[in-house]
Design a protein around this motif. Structure first.
Motif, PDB file in Angstrom:
ATOM      1  N   ARG A  57      31.308  11.602  63.892  1.00 13.88           N
ATOM      2  CA  ARG A  57      30.770  12.956  65.305  1.00 13.88           C
ATOM      3  C   ARG A  57      31.515  12.463  66.630  1.00 13.88           C
ATOM      4  NH1 ARG A  57      25.874  12.676  67.758  1.00 13.88           N
ATOM      5  NH2 ARG A  57      25.382  13.496  69.174  1.00 13.88           N
ATOM      6  N   TYR A  60      34.631  14.761  66.748  1.00 14.12           N
ATOM      7  CA  TYR A  60      33.740  16.134  66.753  1.00 14.12           C
ATOM      8  C   TYR A  60      33.427  16.223  68.322  1.00 14.12           C
ATOM      9  CZ  TYR A  60      31.034  19.493  66.523  1.00 14.12           C
ATOM     10  OH  TYR A  60      30.877  21.467  66.172  1.00 14.12           O
ATOM     11  N   ASP A  61      32.916  15.251  69.001  1.00 11.34           N
ATOM     12  CA  ASP A  61      32.647  15.978  69.973  1.00 11.34           C
ATOM     13  C   ASP A  61      33.938  15.817  71.266  1.00 11.34           C
ATOM     14  OD1 ASP A  61      29.817  15.660  69.297  1.00 11.34           O
ATOM     15  OD2 ASP A  61      29.240  13.706  70.124  1.00 11.34           O
ATOM     16  N   VAL A  86      30.865  17.138  60.302  1.00 10.37           N
ATOM     17  CA  VAL A  86      31.395  16.039  60.722  1.00 10.37           C
ATOM     18  C   VAL A  86      30.428  14.799  60.197  1.00 10.37           C
ATOM     19  CG1 VAL A  86      30.279  15.520  62.715  1.00 10.37           C
ATOM     20  CG2 VAL A  86      30.794  17.698  62.457  1.00 10.37           C
ATOM     21  N   LEU A  94      25.381  21.005  66.365  1.00 12.91           N
ATOM     22  CA  LEU A  94      26.849  21.411  66.332  1.00 12.91           C
ATOM     23  C   LEU A  94      26.766  22.395  66.721  1.00 12.91           C
ATOM     24  CD1 LEU A  94      27.361  19.732  62.562  1.00 12.91           C
ATOM     25  CD2 LEU A  94      27.552  18.793  65.125  1.00 12.91           C
ATOM     26  N   SER A  99      31.162  24.123  61.761  1.00 17.09           N
ATOM     27  CA  SER A  99      30.398  23.500  61.666  1.00 17.09           C
ATOM     28  C   SER A  99      29.908  22.883  60.640  1.00 17.09           C
ATOM     29  CB  SER A  99      30.463  22.601  62.902  1.00 17.09           C
ATOM     30  OG  SER A  99      31.365  23.101  64.229  1.00 17.09           O
TER      31      SER A  99
END
Length: 198
Positions: A57, A60-61, A86, A94, A99
């Motif tokens: 996570r 991903y962010d 994710v 997302l 995603s």
């Protein structure tokens, strides 16, 4: 999996202080000044073939805040084109195109993804996710870029609790700035020996 590491195994926040300051980590951005043509070439080779991403996570962010707005010259196209799977304990929104949240148990979800037809699955950064994948034997190749810096603290790739295993060196080179760029594959269990007299 691909990650940037210090000589003492730290993978936390290589690209900037804002990436991850957990536990008071004060060295974010430690890798930036070691970037050179060979490191760029290694990353270009990694992303030069079709791939999808499996990301924790936090990673991903970080990626989602940058790559959708980056240019093709900065290397955005392969990342934006990839499907992003994710891993998250929550139910995040997302917003980055293509995603997908991994539902249920992450290890089972990644194992199922590996059985499907499709491009290579790549994990970048994602330290917590990597620990889960290591425990379940789900990493087929380690692409490690080890930089000539020692930090003494921070999140490590091979942290306490890592399952002991042997690795086989597949390829290695050293960049002009001293980064060791290596690929390893899982090999076997560790074989114990002794230099002691019989």
């Amino acid at each position: 999996m691909s990650t940037f590491l210090t000589l003492d195994g730290v993978m936390q926040a290589p690209g900037g202080p804002e990436e991850d300051s957990d536990n008071g980590f004060a060295h974010g951005g430690w890798m930036v000044n070691y970037w050179d043509d060979q490191v760029a070439e290694a990353m270009g080779d990694l992303m030069g073939k079709p791939f999808d991403l499996v990301l924790g996570r936090r990673t991903y962010d970080i990626f989602a805040s940058y790559w959708p707005h980056a240019s093709q010259e900065q290397g955005a196209e392969p990342l934006n084109r990839a499907t992003k799977y994710v891993a998250s304990r929550g139910r995040p929104a997302l917003g980055w195109e293509k995603s997908v949240l991994i539902e249920g148990d992450v290890a089972e979800g990644v194992a199922a993804l590996k059985q499907q037809d499709g491009p290579e699955l790549q994990v970048h950064g994602s330290g917590n996710l990597i620990q889960t994948l290591l425990r379940h034997g789900l990493i087929d190749e380690f692409r490690l870029l080890v930089f000539p810096v020692v930090l003494g603290s921070g999140k490590r790739l091979f942290a306490d609790g890592t399952v002991p295993a042997g690795l086989k060196l597949v390829q290695s080179t050293v960049s002009s700035n001293g980064a060791m760029i290596s690929r390893y594959e899982p090999a076997s269990e560790i074989v114990i020996g002794s230099f002691g007299q019989p």
